[in-house]
Design an enzyme around this catalytic site. Sequence first.
Site, mmCIF file in Angstrom:
data_model
loop_
_atom_site.group_PDB
_atom_site.id
_atom_site.type_symbol
_atom_site.label_atom_id
_atom_site.label_comp_id
_atom_site.label_asym_id
_atom_site.label_seq_id
_atom_site.Cartn_x
_atom_site.Cartn_y
_atom_site.Cartn_z
ATOM 1 C CD GLU A 160 8.658 -0.592 -0.692
ATOM 2 O OE1 GLU A 160 7.996 0.443 -0.877
ATOM 3 O OE2 GLU A 160 9.876 -0.592 -0.484
ATOM 4 C CB THR A 161 6.205 -6.875 -3.686
ATOM 5 O OG1 THR A 161 7.123 -6.177 -4.548
ATOM 6 C CG2 THR A 161 5.027 -7.377 -4.497
#
Length: 144
Positions: free
Chosen positions: A62-63
């Site tokens: 997700e980062t």
Amino acid sequence: MPIDASQLPSLHGPTVAGQLNDRMGIEILSASLEEVRGRMPVDGNRQPYGLLHGGASGVLAETLGSVLAAMHALPERFPVGLELACTHHRAATEGFVTGVARPIHVGRSTSTHEIVLTDEQGRRTCTAKLTCLHRDTEPTVRPS
């Protein structure tokens, strides 16, 4: 109009100290509109059996996907995660996992990215897909 990596807010500056990316040891290695590369240590991010925690893989994915979305959406729009799906293929037990995020779709209101995580031997450990909503207004943090 897309931005370049130098215009992104710092992921390791004083405003993010103690936040999740910092706590998990995530490093952004390179960033362009075509792909974002980053890595995270397995050490400190394991589940009780000594394997890399699946949730840690999700955080790295997700980062990286969010950084890529930000590069395409900022400064006019503000991306936030809408959906994350991860398939875990094999365990990582030591060293670093490296992730590469690439766009699948980039539109005005949403973007979807594929993120592939590999171990130090280059073996795929996780495949993730992140969809981000591109908001018209910057998210605000309410005091707790």
